[in-house]
Design a protein around this motif. Sequence first.
Motif, short mmCIF file in Angstrom:
data_model
loop_
_atom_site.label_atom_id
_atom_site.label_comp_id
_atom_site.label_asym_id
_atom_site.label_seq_id
_atom_site.Cartn_x
_atom_site.Cartn_y
_atom_site.Cartn_z
N LYS A 55 31.65 -3.11 -12.54
CA LYS A 55 30.56 -2.98 -13.63
C LYS A 55 30.60 -3.69 -14.84
N VAL A 56 29.55 -4.51 -14.86
CA VAL A 56 29.41 -5.49 -16.07
C VAL A 56 28.15 -4.90 -16.97
N ASP A 57 28.64 -4.65 -17.99
CA ASP A 57 27.57 -4.28 -18.99
C ASP A 57 28.19 -4.86 -20.38
N THR A 58 27.99 -6.03 -20.77
CA THR A 58 28.29 -6.90 -21.77
C THR A 58 27.06 -7.82 -22.49
N ASP A 59 27.69 -8.51 -23.37
CA ASP A 59 26.49 -9.32 -23.98
C ASP A 59 26.74 -10.80 -23.24
N ALA A 60 27.80 -10.84 -22.30
CA ALA A 60 28.00 -11.96 -21.67
C ALA A 60 28.28 -13.28 -22.43
N PRO A 61 29.32 -13.18 -23.50
CA PRO A 61 29.80 -14.51 -24.06
C PRO A 61 30.16 -15.40 -23.16
N GLY A 77 44.02 8.10 -16.83
CA GLY A 77 44.68 7.20 -15.83
C GLY A 77 43.91 5.78 -16.14
N VAL A 78 42.81 5.79 -16.78
CA VAL A 78 42.30 4.42 -17.14
C VAL A 78 43.06 3.56 -17.80
N THR A 79 43.27 2.30 -17.50
CA THR A 79 43.88 1.26 -18.18
C THR A 79 42.95 0.21 -18.99
N PHE A 80 43.35 0.24 -20.31
CA PHE A 80 42.42 -0.56 -21.11
C PHE A 80 43.16 -1.97 -21.26
N HIS A 81 42.06 -3.01 -21.23
CA HIS A 81 42.71 -4.38 -21.39
C HIS A 81 41.66 -5.09 -22.79
N LYS A 82 42.33 -5.61 -23.48
CA LYS A 82 41.63 -6.28 -24.73
C LYS A 82 41.18 -7.62 -24.37
N ILE A 83 40.55 -7.73 -23.34
CA ILE A 83 40.06 -9.01 -22.70
C ILE A 83 38.63 -9.18 -22.31
N GLY A 84 38.03 -10.09 -22.82
CA GLY A 84 36.63 -10.29 -22.12
C GLY A 84 36.21 -11.13 -20.95
N ILE A 85 35.12 -10.93 -20.26
CA ILE A 85 35.02 -11.77 -19.15
C ILE A 85 34.29 -13.14 -19.46
N PHE A 122 33.57 -3.87 -17.18
CA PHE A 122 33.56 -4.68 -18.18
C PHE A 122 32.41 -4.27 -19.32
N GLY A 123 33.08 -4.11 -20.47
CA GLY A 123 32.09 -3.30 -21.37
C GLY A 123 32.29 -1.99 -21.51
N VAL A 124 32.96 -1.68 -22.67
CA VAL A 124 33.06 -0.03 -22.85
C VAL A 124 32.32 0.55 -23.81
N GLY A 125 32.37 -0.17 -24.94
CA GLY A 125 31.44 0.29 -26.23
C GLY A 125 31.77 1.54 -26.63
N SER A 130 39.54 -1.21 -17.54
CA SER A 130 38.43 -1.12 -18.49
C SER A 130 38.75 -2.51 -19.37
N PHE A 131 37.73 -3.18 -19.64
CA PHE A 131 37.88 -4.62 -20.39
C PHE A 131 36.92 -4.77 -21.38
N ASP A 132 37.49 -4.98 -22.66
CA ASP A 132 36.50 -5.13 -23.81
C ASP A 132 37.27 -5.45 -25.18
N PRO A 133 37.03 -6.81 -25.42
CA PRO A 133 37.82 -7.52 -26.58
C PRO A 133 37.32 -7.01 -27.87
N SER A 134 36.19 -6.39 -27.79
CA SER A 134 35.86 -5.90 -29.39
C SER A 134 36.15 -4.57 -29.48
N MET A 135 36.94 -3.67 -28.72
CA MET A 135 37.65 -2.46 -29.15
C MET A 135 38.65 -2.69 -29.90
N ASN A 136 39.10 -1.71 -30.74
CA ASN A 136 40.32 -1.67 -31.47
C ASN A 136 41.55 -0.95 -30.76
N TRP A 137 41.21 -0.46 -29.73
CA TRP A 137 42.39 0.17 -28.90
C TRP A 137 43.65 -1.20 -28.39
#
Length: 218
Positions: A199-205, A156-164, A119-122, A140-147
Amino acid sequence: MLLRMLRNQRSVLLKGVVALLVMAVFICFNLEATLMFLIQTKHALFHEKYQDGIPGLASPLEESDRLWEFAHTMQYKCENPKRIGGDNGVGDGSYEICLESKHWPLTTDPNYKCLVYSFGVGDDLSFDDALAKMGCEVHSFDPSMNWEDGKVFPSGVTFHKIGISQWDIEKDENGWKMRSLKTLLKELGHSGRIIDILKVDTDAPMGGGFEDMVRYLR
């Protein structure tokens, strides 16, 4: 007669002095009482029903400091640590993992499919890519990315435009899709599987979903 008048005046003066002393004491007492009341009110406003120093019952600020200290203190001394990601394991985007066999089944079972939630790609997938190249299924999860949601990278990494989050929300105030950890496991078909690395490296909204993680993973 004159003597009696003087005695009466002295008595009145004495009573006046006594009255002034009583008023002075009363004012001082009430000033102290008022100050104590204000202090107690302030304490009640910020620490009502809290017991400082007792985990789980302390004030929000103390609990936050305790959680921060816990998260930044190594809780287990790994005999075979490895730092991956970033610039060859250095700097931002790099994290340390433990390759002991009891924590890393791939050391004894090359066919084991480890599961990673990041969680948290940046804009930095180096950690996630490294784990994918080591044989893990990485999400990998990060709703702030434009992917694009569901994008699969060459590693092989799967990206999800979702936040925790603590709650399941289709669109929050930022327009982001949010999910709790429990819901993500269900929606991605991972219920019952072990998350080998979380792994959790987010601003924790919205609270970050940490409460959900603790309840669900304990």
